[in-house]
Design an enzyme around this catalytic site. Structure first.
Site, PDB file in Angstrom:
ATOM      1  N   HIS A 127       0.852  -1.186   0.000  1.00  0.00           N
ATOM      2  CA  HIS A 127       0.000   0.000   0.000  1.00  0.00           C
ATOM      3  C   HIS A 127       0.889   1.237   0.000  1.00  0.00           C
ATOM      4  CE1 HIS A 127      -3.880  -1.928   1.819  1.00  0.00           C
ATOM      5  NE2 HIS A 127      -3.351  -2.671   0.868  1.00  0.00           N
ATOM      6  N   GLU A 175       0.950   3.894   1.807  1.00  0.00           N
ATOM      7  CA  GLU A 175       1.430   4.322   3.119  1.00  0.00           C
ATOM      8  C   GLU A 175       2.582   3.449   3.604  1.00  0.00           C
ATOM      9  OE1 GLU A 175      -3.144   4.943   3.134  1.00  0.00           O
ATOM     10  OE2 GLU A 175      -1.713   3.506   2.301  1.00  0.00           O
ATOM     11  N   CYS A 205      -6.181   2.098   5.803  1.00  0.00           N
ATOM     12  CA  CYS A 205      -6.810   0.845   6.217  1.00  0.00           C
ATOM     13  C   CYS A 205      -6.221   0.406   7.558  1.00  0.00           C
ATOM     14  CB  CYS A 205      -6.566  -0.235   5.156  1.00  0.00           C
ATOM     15  SG  CYS A 205      -4.841  -0.807   5.077  1.00  0.00           S
TER      16      CYS A 205
END
Length: 151
Positions: free
Chosen positions: A46, A48, A76
């Site tokens: 992801h 991040e 998330c």
């Protein structure tokens, strides 16, 4: 947030879900990331997580004290957990994620009252632009799927 949006564009160019993130320390970007799940065959790739990894490598420490993370979408649960472990000081994000958001939309992983690290949060920064990028991506994907299903 502008740089996070540029990172999201890089994901889009690779046919990935257009999410981008940057980690900032003392007004300098020390980590950039964009979704690379498909490209890297990695469910943890992801935006991040990639930005956190790059920032930690750059400063030589897994703790990112005094760092801010800017993301185009509400993180998330996995990404929120990683931010807690990294001891991020502040999260700034654009669009809420009503399906998987772990700041307030679906879960409250970030700043859960039982955790020992709290993160300052600011949401809605360039939120419309962030949301439009994601909505357009999924709109196109749905129309492509319909075209494939036509006899």
């Amino acid at each position: 947030m502008e740089e996070a949006l540029r990172c999201a564009q890089r994901a889009l160019q690779s046919n990935e879900v257009p999410v981008g993130a940057v980690v900032v320390l003392e007004n300098k970007i020390i980590g950039r990331g964009w979704n690379r799940n498909l490209t890297d065959s990695d469910p943890t790739a992801h935006a991040e997580i990639i930005a956190l990894r790059e920032a930690a490598a750059r400063i030589g420490n897994h703790r990112l004290l005094n760092c801010e993370l800017f993301s185009t979408i509400e993180p998330c649960a996995m990404c929120a957990g990683a931010m807690i472990h990294a001891r991020i000081k502040r999260l700034v994000y654009g669009a809420d994620d009503p399906k998987a958001g772990a700041v307030h939309s679906v879960l409250q992983v970030l700043n859960h009252p039982r955790l020992n690290h709290q993160i300052e949060v600011r949401s809605g920064v360039l939120g419309n632009r962030c949301a439009e990028l994601l909505q357009e991506f999924f709109r196109l994907r749905r129309s492509e799927q319909k075209d494939v299903m036509k006899p």
